[in-house]
Each structure stands twice: as structure tokens, then as C-alpha cells.
Scaffold this motif. Structure first.
Motif, PDB file in Angstrom:
ATOM      1  N   ASN A   1       0.814  -1.218   0.000  1.00 49.70           N
ATOM      2  CA  ASN A   1       0.000   0.000   0.000  1.00 49.70           C
ATOM      3  C   ASN A   1       0.848   1.269   0.000  1.00 49.70           C
ATOM      4  N   GLN A   2       1.965   1.235   0.689  1.00 46.85           N
ATOM      5  CA  GLN A   2       2.839   2.404   0.693  1.00 46.85           C
ATOM      6  C   GLN A   2       3.389   2.682  -0.705  1.00 46.85           C
ATOM      7  N   SER A   3       3.764   1.621  -1.414  1.00 44.78           N
ATOM      8  CA  SER A   3       4.295   1.795  -2.767  1.00 44.78           C
ATOM      9  C   SER A   3       3.199   2.210  -3.739  1.00 44.78           C
ATOM     10  N   LYS A   4       2.012   1.651  -3.573  1.00 44.88           N
ATOM     11  CA  LYS A   4       0.876   2.060  -4.404  1.00 44.88           C
ATOM     12  C   LYS A   4       0.587   3.546  -4.229  1.00 44.88           C
ATOM     13  N   LEU A   5       0.535   3.968  -2.978  1.00 42.20           N
ATOM     14  CA  LEU A   5       0.237   5.376  -2.679  1.00 42.20           C
ATOM     15  C   LEU A   5       1.283   6.291  -3.294  1.00 42.20           C
ATOM     16  N   SER A   6       2.540   5.933  -3.140  1.00 39.16           N
ATOM     17  CA  SER A   6       3.618   6.763  -3.672  1.00 39.16           C
ATOM     18  C   SER A   6       3.523   6.888  -5.190  1.00 39.16           C
ATOM     19  N   ALA A   7       3.269   5.753  -5.878  1.00 40.55           N
ATOM     20  CA  ALA A   7       3.169   5.779  -7.340  1.00 40.55           C
ATOM     21  C   ALA A   7       1.972   6.597  -7.799  1.00 40.55           C
ATOM     22  N   CYS A   8       0.857   6.452  -7.084  1.00 33.14           N
ATOM     23  CA  CYS A   8      -0.343   7.215  -7.402  1.00 33.14           C
ATOM     24  C   CYS A   8      -0.096   8.711  -7.226  1.00 33.14           C
ATOM     25  N   GLN A   9       0.527   9.082  -6.131  1.00 33.49           N
ATOM     26  CA  GLN A   9       0.789  10.498  -5.861  1.00 33.49           C
ATOM     27  C   GLN A   9       1.708  11.104  -6.921  1.00 33.49           C
ATOM     28  N   GLU A  10       2.674  10.321  -7.414  1.00 26.68           N
ATOM     29  CA  GLU A  10       3.570  10.821  -8.453  1.00 26.68           C
ATOM     30  C   GLU A  10       2.793  11.148  -9.726  1.00 26.68           C
ATOM     31  N   VAL A  11       1.848  10.267 -10.081  1.00 25.32           N
ATOM     32  CA  VAL A  11       1.014  10.516 -11.261  1.00 25.32           C
ATOM     33  C   VAL A  11       0.187  11.779 -11.061  1.00 25.32           C
ATOM     34  N   LEU A  12      -0.442  11.890  -9.901  1.00 25.80           N
ATOM     35  CA  LEU A  12      -1.295  13.049  -9.629  1.00 25.80           C
ATOM     36  C   LEU A  12      -0.502  14.345  -9.658  1.00 25.80           C
ATOM     37  N   GLU A  13       0.701  14.303  -9.104  1.00 24.88           N
ATOM     38  CA  GLU A  13       1.544  15.506  -9.102  1.00 24.88           C
ATOM     39  C   GLU A  13       1.905  15.907 -10.526  1.00 24.88           C
ATOM     40  N   GLU A  14       2.249  14.927 -11.362  1.00 21.96           N
ATOM     41  CA  GLU A  14       2.597  15.207 -12.755  1.00 21.96           C
ATOM     42  C   GLU A  14       1.429  15.836 -13.504  1.00 21.96           C
ATOM     43  N   LEU A  15       0.209  15.468 -13.111  1.00 18.93           N
ATOM     44  CA  LEU A  15      -0.985  15.960 -13.795  1.00 18.93           C
ATOM     45  C   LEU A  15      -1.549  17.229 -13.141  1.00 18.93           C
ATOM     46  N   GLY A  16      -0.880  17.717 -12.100  1.00 12.30           N
ATOM     47  CA  GLY A  16      -1.327  18.943 -11.451  1.00 12.30           C
ATOM     48  C   GLY A  16      -2.560  18.767 -10.597  1.00 12.30           C
ATOM     49  N   ILE A  17      -2.808  17.562 -10.117  1.00 11.02           N
ATOM     50  CA  ILE A  17      -3.959  17.281  -9.262  1.00 11.02           C
ATOM     51  C   ILE A  17      -3.524  17.359  -7.804  1.00 11.02           C
ATOM     52  N   GLU A  18      -4.210  18.172  -7.026  1.00 18.34           N
ATOM     53  CA  GLU A  18      -3.866  18.350  -5.615  1.00 18.34           C
ATOM     54  C   GLU A  18      -4.483  17.232  -4.763  1.00 18.34           C
ATOM     55  N   VAL A  19      -3.686  16.674  -3.869  1.00 20.52           N
ATOM     56  CA  VAL A  19      -4.188  15.687  -2.915  1.00 20.52           C
ATOM     57  C   VAL A  19      -4.474  16.408  -1.603  1.00 20.52           C
ATOM     58  N   VAL A  20      -5.745  16.510  -1.253  1.00 20.13           N
ATOM     59  CA  VAL A  20      -6.120  17.287  -0.066  1.00 20.13           C
ATOM     60  C   VAL A  20      -6.176  16.442   1.203  1.00 20.13           C
ATOM     61  N   ALA A  21      -6.168  15.117   1.054  1.00 18.09           N
ATOM     62  CA  ALA A  21      -6.206  14.247   2.237  1.00 18.09           C
ATOM     63  C   ALA A  21      -5.667  12.872   1.885  1.00 18.09           C
ATOM     64  N   VAL A  22      -4.846  12.331   2.780  1.00 21.05           N
ATOM     65  CA  VAL A  22      -4.432  10.929   2.734  1.00 21.05           C
ATOM     66  C   VAL A  22      -4.665  10.371   4.122  1.00 21.05           C
ATOM     67  N   THR A  23      -5.544   9.398   4.243  1.00 20.25           N
ATOM     68  CA  THR A  23      -5.875   8.858   5.562  1.00 20.25           C
ATOM     69  C   THR A  23      -5.563   7.377   5.655  1.00 20.25           C
ATOM     70  N   ASP A  24      -5.353   6.921   6.874  1.00 14.28           N
ATOM     71  CA  ASP A  24      -5.027   5.527   7.183  1.00 14.28           C
ATOM     72  C   ASP A  24      -5.951   5.077   8.315  1.00 14.28           C
TER      73      ASP A  24
END
Length: 375
Positions: A87-110
Motif C-alpha cells: 500500500n505504501q508503494s501504491k500510494l507513492s506511485a499514485c501520488q507521483e502521477v497526480l503531481e505530474e498531472l497537477g492534481i492536488e491531494v487534499v487528504a491521505v488517511t489511514d
């Protein structure tokens, strides 16, 4: 035109089906070959009954990328648990894609495997007015009402691994993302069969719940053993509903079948409990396989211990799928309602490379040292 993933799976199935038996004995070189460079998805159906799509199905054109960037979108990501490398690696890869596309992540919860806590976190994230949600429901019934609030607010939802049967794919939610659960079970079966010399008695210690991901893993294991290994018998299927009782379940299994040759577990944590139980009765020769790579299970594979192999989700690939699926949802691009990455079989020979391939990081030093000690 037929989905190319399905064509590949059909071709492989046809090849395996052509293997002939002589006196119920199959030559070792005629057993299915374990493809340690696997890129095929073997599961042929998603939780909504649809044919799986993949990373290629959520790619964006240059024009669509600009549309996403111009949207100034924001998303929330609500995990059921983030205490494992998958899950940590999934989250990191997802966030990299979102950052490249200019999408802001307003919350990450566990939610730390607490469905009630996850409900609270979903409601808190909703108050931030995200344009889309990526989330894994820890308990589909407990969390259903919280997700319904997103649906009512017309906020696109991309689920990880599972979704309530009361929600309609493509209408109430965009898609479910996953790794190839069936393929995970299939490779776990192949690795276990090879480790016991293609004959003997094995058991399944499985998660006894209506949960698509583990149900498919178990189906993949069961069907692979039954189809391709005539001299291996599944003598028991022992279920558990909580990690806390796996040791007791395993104790009962070994009491009934003290000379069993191998055990498959739905994932690596219960597999570890099975191994602890086996050690307590002196069964150091038992062979165990499962799904996922935690630090403990990876170390055991590298150390040539009882956990002889596993099949692991390609977390980086899955995370990229999730990021692009969110982007597609934000601009209303139609995508398959089930999106799946291929999986990676792991044994001693490739454990270090597999860890890097699946997680995008090097294996821990202790794992490297254990592996090198057997060179």
C-alpha cells in the motif's frame, strides 16, 4: 475485438490443457512453467462481472492531460491501512502521477484496519470538497453509508480491490482497481507444487469472508492444483475470519494432518502464523506459499526458510493505474470498470529483483544479507 489479455490467457490455457497424462504421472518438464517475467493478467472477470482493463486503458492524450491540468482538481485518498509495503508503494506511485498531472491531494488517511475509523475519515475528507475519491473499503457494509454520501454529492469514486454489491459499476462508482488476484493464487499454487516435487498433500488456510480479492486468490490456487497437478491432493480448506485465530486454525490443521507436505495461505501474514504453528511441532520441512511480500516473508524467502515463495502485486503499476483512473474520472473519460495489474511470482532466485520491481525500492539490507548467505 477480443481483449488482448483474454486472448493471451486463452492461448496459455490451451497449451496447458494439451499436456497428456500417462498413468496419472506427469513428467516434471511438462508441468506449467512459472513465468518470472510475467506480464499477463489471468483473472478473467472483475467483481462486477466485467473483463479487466489495465494501465493501457487509462492513458491520456496530450489534449486530455492539458484538460486535467487546467481543471485545478483536488482529490482525497482514504486507505484502510498503510502499514505494509504494497500500500505504501501504491500510494507513492499514485501520488507521483497526480503531481505530474497537477492534481492536488487534499487528504491521505489511514484507517489502521478499523472500519469505524475509516467512516470518520471519509466524512472528514468529504468536508474538504474533493473532486474525486480513491478509497479501499475495509468493511463494505460498515462503510457503505459513508461512500453513499460521495455518490449523492456526485463525486466520482475509484475503489481499491472491493466495492459494495449495492453499488453499480459505471454509475455509482467509476471503477475498482486491483492486482491480478487470480494470478496471485495461480502462481502460489505453482510455487508450492514445485517445492514439494509435484506430489503430496497440501492444505489451504484461507480468509473465510465474501471479499473478492482473497476469494479470487483462493480460487486461483484451488483450480491450478486441481487442473495441473494430479498427484497433489488438497486435503483441507481451513478458514479464518480474523488474523488473531490463524494460529489456532493451523494447530487444528496439523493435529488432523501431521504429515501434510505444504500449505497455502491467502496472504503472507497468516502464512507467518502457519509457520509458527508448524515450528512448534517440529515441522521445519513444511513448505508454505502465499500472496504479498512483507519484510518478514521476504526475509524467509531470501533465507530459504519454510516460506518458499509468493506471488506479489506489482504495487507501482497498480498505483499508476489508480492515479490515471482518477484523472480519467475527473474529466469524464470512459474507462473499464475493473482495472488490473499483472503480478510477480517470487522465489529465492529472483526475490531481490522482484522486490524492486513490485515496490520500486531496494529490498531491506537484512533481506540482501540473508540472500547472499546462500550464494
Amino acid at each position: 475485438m477480443m481483449n488482448k489479455r483474454k486472448v493471451t490467457a486463452i492461448m496459455i490455457s490451451a497449451t496447458l490443457a494439451s499436456v497428456t497424462l500417462a498413468g496419472n504421472v506427469m513428467a516434471q518438464n511438462e508441468y506449467p512453467t512459472i513465468d518470472f517475467n510475467n506480464t499477463t493478467v489471468y483473472g478473467d472477470v472483475g467483481p462486477d462481472g466485467s473483463v479487466p482493463g489495465g494501465l493501457e486503458d487509462v492513458q491520456l492524450t496530450d489534449e486530455e492531460i492539458q484538460q486535467v491540468k487546467d481543471g485545478n482538481f483536488k482529490v482525497a485518498i482514504c486507505y484502510h491501512q498503510l502499514d505494509n509495503q504494497v500500500n505504501q508503494s501504491k500510494l507513492s506511485a499514485c501520488q507521483e502521477v497526480l503531481e505530474e498531472l497537477g492534481i492536488e491531494v487534499v487528504a491521505v488517511t489511514d484507517a489502521q484496519s478499523d472500519a469505524v475509523k475509516e467512516v470518520d475519515q471519509l466524512e472528514t475528507a468529504l468536508a474538504l470538497n474533493p473532486d474525486a475519491l480513491l478509497s479501499m473499503p475495509y468493511d463494505v457494509e460498515v462503510t457503505k453509508a459513508a461512500y453513499q454520501k460521495y455518490i449523492d454529492a456526485e463525486i466520482p469514486v475509484v475503489f481499491m480491490e472491493n466495492a459494495s454489491a449495492d453499488f453499480t459499476a459505471g454509475e455509482d462508482y467509476v471503477a475498482v482497481t486491483n492486482s491480478d488476484s487470480y494470478g496471485n493464487g495461480m502462481f502460489a499454487a505453482m510455487l508450492l507444487a514445485e517445492s514439494i516435487g509435484y506430489e503430496g498433500k497440501v492444505a489451504m488456510v484461507y480468509y473465510d469472508a465474501d471479499f473478492f480479492t482473497t476469494n479470487e486468490r483462493d480460487r486461483g490456487f484451488r483450480e491450478t492444483i486441481e487442473k495441473y497437478y494430479p498427484d497433489i491432493e488438497i486435503v483441507a480448506e481451513s478458514g479464518f475470519t480474523s488474523i488473531d485465530v490463524v494460529g489456532t486454525v493451523a494447530d487444528g490443521l496439523f493435529a488432523q494432518y501431521p504429515d501434510i507436505d505444504g500449505v497455502y495461505a491467502s496472504w503472507d501474514i497468516p502464512a507467518t502464523s502457519v509457520i509458527t504453528s508448524a515450528r512448534a511441532i517440529g515441522r521445519e520441512d513444511l513448505k508454505v506459499t502465499g500472496v504479498d511480500l512483507g519484510d518478514d516473508s521476504t526475509y524467509m524467502i531470501a533465507d530459504q526458510d519454510m516460506y518458499v515463495g509468493a506471488s506479489c502485486p506489482k504495487a507501482v503499476e497498480t498505483g499508476k493505474i489508480e492515479g490515471y483512473a482518477l484523472a480519467c474520472a475527473l474529466i469524464g473519460k470512459e474507462i473499464p470498470t475493473y482495472l488490473c495489474s499483472s503480478v510477480q511470482p517470487v522465489s529465492y532466485d529472483n526475490v531481490l529483483e522482484a522486490y524492486k520491481s513490485c515496490f520500486g525500492i531496494d529490498a531491506p539490507d537484512a533481506v540482501k544479507e540473508a540472500w547472499e548467505a546462500h550464494q
